[in-house]
Write a protein that holds these residues in place. Structure first.
Motif, PDB file in Angstrom:
ATOM      1  N   UNK A 396       0.817  -1.095  -0.114  1.00 57.22           N
ATOM      2  CA  UNK A 396      -0.176  -0.032  -0.083  1.00 57.22           C
ATOM      3  C   UNK A 396       0.860   1.146  -0.016  1.00 57.22           C
ATOM      4  N   UNK A 397       1.699   1.344   0.862  1.00 49.40           N
ATOM      5  CA  UNK A 397       2.828   2.408   1.063  1.00 49.40           C
ATOM      6  C   UNK A 397       3.370   2.845  -0.445  1.00 49.40           C
ATOM      7  N   UNK A 398       3.935   1.686  -1.067  1.00 48.28           N
ATOM      8  CA  UNK A 398       4.688   1.898  -2.461  1.00 48.28           C
ATOM      9  C   UNK A 398       3.410   2.417  -3.566  1.00 48.28           C
ATOM     10  N   UNK A 399       2.229   1.866  -3.410  1.00 49.45           N
ATOM     11  CA  UNK A 399       1.248   2.201  -4.157  1.00 49.45           C
ATOM     12  C   UNK A 399       0.837   3.621  -4.042  1.00 49.45           C
ATOM     13  N   UNK A 400       0.753   4.160  -2.786  1.00 50.77           N
ATOM     14  CA  UNK A 400       0.363   5.465  -2.592  1.00 50.77           C
ATOM     15  C   UNK A 400       1.391   6.269  -2.859  1.00 50.77           C
ATOM     16  N   UNK A 401       2.718   5.779  -2.720  1.00 50.80           N
ATOM     17  CA  UNK A 401       3.919   6.759  -3.638  1.00 50.80           C
ATOM     18  C   UNK A 401       3.959   7.094  -5.059  1.00 50.80           C
ATOM     19  N   UNK A 402       3.272   5.844  -5.730  1.00 52.47           N
ATOM     20  CA  UNK A 402       3.123   6.019  -7.363  1.00 52.47           C
ATOM     21  C   UNK A 402       1.807   6.951  -7.475  1.00 52.47           C
ATOM     22  N   UNK A 403       0.814   6.950  -6.720  1.00 47.47           N
ATOM     23  CA  UNK A 403      -0.276   7.471  -6.946  1.00 47.47           C
ATOM     24  C   UNK A 403      -0.036   9.169  -6.939  1.00 47.47           C
ATOM     25  N   UNK A 404       0.644   9.333  -5.466  1.00 44.37           N
ATOM     26  CA  UNK A 404       1.025  10.816  -5.320  1.00 44.37           C
ATOM     27  C   UNK A 404       1.637  11.360  -6.142  1.00 44.37           C
ATOM     28  N   UNK A 405       2.675  10.722  -6.815  1.00 44.54           N
ATOM     29  CA  UNK A 405       3.691  11.271  -7.668  1.00 44.54           C
ATOM     30  C   UNK A 405       2.951  11.273  -9.229  1.00 44.54           C
ATOM     31  N   UNK A 406       1.906  10.651  -9.408  1.00 48.49           N
ATOM     32  CA  UNK A 406       1.270  10.967 -10.432  1.00 48.49           C
ATOM     33  C   UNK A 406       1.621   9.981 -11.556  1.00 48.49           C
ATOM     34  N   UNK A 407       2.433   8.805 -10.962  1.00 49.74           N
ATOM     35  CA  UNK A 407       2.973   7.798 -12.022  1.00 49.74           C
ATOM     36  C   UNK A 407       1.860   6.686 -12.562  1.00 49.74           C
ATOM     37  N   UNK A 408       2.049   6.014 -13.746  1.00 50.28           N
ATOM     38  CA  UNK A 408       1.127   4.987 -14.051  1.00 50.28           C
ATOM     39  C   UNK A 408       2.218   3.921 -13.850  1.00 50.28           C
ATOM     40  N   UNK A 409       1.950   3.076 -13.233  1.00 52.34           N
ATOM     41  CA  UNK A 409       2.914   1.746 -12.726  1.00 52.34           C
ATOM     42  C   UNK A 409       2.041   0.454 -12.622  1.00 52.34           C
ATOM     43  N   UNK A 410       3.032  -0.523 -12.779  1.00 52.26           N
ATOM     44  CA  UNK A 410       2.156  -1.788 -12.464  1.00 52.26           C
ATOM     45  C   UNK A 410       1.507  -1.837 -11.203  1.00 52.26           C
ATOM     46  N   UNK A 411       1.847  -1.140 -10.158  1.00 53.49           N
ATOM     47  CA  UNK A 411       1.303  -1.066  -8.692  1.00 53.49           C
ATOM     48  C   UNK A 411      -0.022  -0.163  -8.964  1.00 53.49           C
TER      49      UNK A 411
END
Length: 469
Positions: A396-411
């Motif tokens: 969850x922490x790594x997924x929230x990181x990507x969401x906050x940074x606005x990145x489209x990732x596998x997570x």
């Protein structure tokens, strides 16, 4: 038999894990109104991992963590120390989003176990990690049937290393009385949760994240009218581009969230250190985490100092979504856990129980964990782990990181991101429903212990009502 000792049972307050590891020095409360780029509400594993990965990805971010008591006071410092690849809602995700996306979630969880071990080592955190995998045992014919189905399901989701064990092969790992068979997977490790959360908080702080303890958040407000999102506390309001809720079992205490996630209680006991003669009889040399296939299941570990820490559901839920903040455990729950200990390990029947404690975990109405970030309101959250949060919180922490940074990732493409679920029923339906469900599960376990060869219809009905099937 294990020789008994003397001394009173310590019940409530902090968990055994904190009693053993020691409490950290308290951090100062929020001194007044403040601004941040990201404000994290909750200093458990979810909030700390989120802050950790965000700060690693963008050191310039101003991140503030607000914690009601101290970091890890809740479930993160009270759990059974199972770092494993299970997550809440896999079957429901497969039905709703397709097998392939649920399988992607399972692969991410498999990797999360390794990631937590890696990150702890990289930060110099000694959390008594023992990578012994997860052993689950069947002690009735009905449990044995479910065990075979579980192994088939797990392999279908990609766990090709999972083993189906005979009674003899299971006993070669841990000799649990009455075992008919077992299953083992390498995707799990034993940890000392208080050591991990305490070390993680120190690592986060060293990165430059501000942590304020003794700072209860009474309300979370969305961005509106040109004002940013806000976390309201008695000491002042933190305004931030993003406010992330990481409160798990305590979510119901926030304004407007009483029916979002149900705070489920789970209780644990820890024995005195057990002698070498006991371990020679029982084994457990691999330090596997141990569970069973009962409906009202147990979970246990062999601690680094040779105790058995064992948990299960006691009183599952308090009326009105109330939480018992001091972690006190009812005497009948302690007796219930002692009976489980004696059934599983007769040689430990007379061992002294040195400490009992309880904690709350978050349960969504469909038993599915979720991660969300609404960029318009500036609000995000993660949780609803249904007792599988030690590893899931890291993902969850790594997924929230990507969401906050606005990145489209596998997570960010995993099926739990943006997953919606209806709210729990109002009282008294909520209380009646939960207590009725667990009464059915306990009755089903009794029927199966009496020799019923297949899963009790009571348990099947309870699963349907609960939304777990």
């Amino acid at each position: 038999m294990v020789p008994t000792g003397s001394g009173p049972l310590r019940n409530g307050g902090v968990s055994f894990w904190y009693s053993a590891a020691g409490l950290p020095e308290p951090r100062p409360a929020l001194p007044g109104p403040a601004d941040a780029d990201v404000c994290v509400v909750g200093g458990g594993f979810t909030g700390l991992w989120t802050a950790y990965y965000l700060k690693k990805a963008d050191p310039g971010l101003r991140i503030t963590v607000l914690e009601r008591r101290f970091c890890g006071y809740g479930a993160s410092g009270r759990n059974g120390g199972w770092l494993y690849n299970g997550f809440a809602g896999r079957g429901a995700f497969a039905r709703r989003y397709g097998h392939e996306r649920a399988q992607a979630m399972q692969r991410a969880m498999d990797g999360t176990v390794r990631e937590v071990v890696r990150a702890a080592a990289a930060e110099g955190i000694d959390a008594d990690v023992a990578e012994g995998g997860v052993l689950e045992v069947a002690r009735t014919p009905a449990q044995l049937a479910r065990l075979a189905a579980l192994v088939e399901e797990e392999r279908a989701f990609g766990d090709t290393e999972r083993l189906l064990l005979t009674a003899e092969a299971t006993a070669a790992r841990i000799r649990v009385a009455g075992t008919l068979g077992g299953t083992w997977t390498p995707h799990g490790a034993r940890i000392q949760p208080a050591k991990l959360v305490r070390g993680l908080a120190a690592a986060v702080e060293a990165l430059g994240v501000r942590i304020h303890e003794g700072t209860p958040v009474t309300g979370i407000r969305p961005a509106a009218g040109g004002a940013p999102a806000r976390a309201v506390t008695p000491h002042g309001t933190v305004s931030a581009r993003f406010v992330l809720r990481a409160t798990e079992g305590f979510t119901a205490g926030l304004h407007g969230e009483r029916r979002t996630w149900l705070p489920m209680n789970s209780a644990m006991v820890a024995t005195e250190p057990l002698p070498a003669s006991f371990w020679a009889e029982v084994g457990w040399e691999g330090r596997e985490t141990l569970g069973d296939l009962a409906h009202a299941y147990m979970y246990a570990q062999r601690t680094a100092d040779d105790r058995i820490a064992l948990g299960g559901r006691g009183v599952p839920y308090r009326f009105g979504s109330r939480t018992d903040a001091d972690g006190g455990t009812q005497e009948r729950t302690v007796r219930q856990l002692r009976r489980i200990l004696a059934r599983f390990f007769p040689a430990a029947a007379d061992a002294r129980i040195e400490q009992a404690w309880a904690g709350v975990l978050g349960v969504p109405r469909d038993w599915c964990s979720t991660v969300e970030l609404d960029r318009a309101s500036g609000l995000g959250w993660a949780g609803g782990y249904v007792g599988s949060g030690v590893a899931t919180a890291n993902l969850a922490g790594r997924t929230l990181r990507d969401l906050v940074l606005g990145e489209d990732t596998e997570l960010t493409r995993l099926p739990w991101v943006g997953h919606t679920v209806r709210r729990w029923e109002p009282e008294p339906l909520r209380w009646l429903g939960v207590h009725g469900l667990y009464a059915a599960y306990h009755a089903a376990d009794r029927q199966e212990a009496d020799g019923r060869p297949s899963t009790s219809p009571l348990a099947r009905a309870a699963d349907l009502v609960a939304g777990r099937r």
